[in-house]
Scaffold this motif. Structure first.
Motif: not given
Length: 158
Positions: A122-136
């Motif tokens: 629901x919230x994801x579809x409201x924006x332009x989102x890029x996901x960036x993985x970071x090493x823990x």
């Protein structure tokens, strides 16, 4: 709106970075999450928000996913340009490999945390989102800070 209009809107919108981390002691067990939000405003100004919350009985994956959801829900305006930084492949893979849409079409059959994945979409579809993985624990100071927030939230669980 055309694709060109969409790209123009993304380019002129403010940029938002959301750093997240979730944790649980035991899986399941007490858990928590930490979120650090940076909104880059005009004239090199910025706004920061720090959020954390603990839970008595949860799992690590729920806390990782909930941290992203809560971070995105804190953005009041729709159609924002957001980069989410997370160390969770549990979140990154379904998005970047487009599994989430297949899951949605199949009503999340045989998936865990359905309530959170539905809330996420629901919230994801409201924006332009890029996901960036970071090493823990990769020595990125904001990611490490979110980890500490999550750990402290575990101890103060609600």
């Amino acid at each position: 709106m055309t694709n060109i209009d969409t790209i123009k809107n993304i380019a002129k919108g403010k940029k938002i970075h959301i750093y997240t981390d979730g944790s649980s002691k035991g899986n399941p067990g007490p858990g928590g999450y930490g979120i650090f939000i940076e909104e880059f405003l005009e004239n090199k100004n910025y706004k920061r928000q720090i959020i954390s919350e603990g839970y008595r009985y949860t799992t690590n994956n729920r806390m990782e996913l909930l941290s992203v959801i809560v971070g995105l829900e804190k953005i009041p305006q729709n159609r924002q340009n957001i980069t989410v930084f997370t160390d969770s492949k549990y979140i990154i893979n379904p998005i970047n490999k487009n599994w989430i849409y297949t899951w949605e079409q199949n009503n999340f059959k045989n998936k865990k945390n359905i309530d959170l994945w539905i809330r996420f979409l629901k919230v994801f579809k409201k924006h332009f989102i890029f996901f960036q993985w970071m090493k823990s624990h990769g020595y990125h100071y904001i990611n490490d800070y979110c980890d500490r927030l999550a750990e402290m939230a575990v101890k103060k669980k609600n």
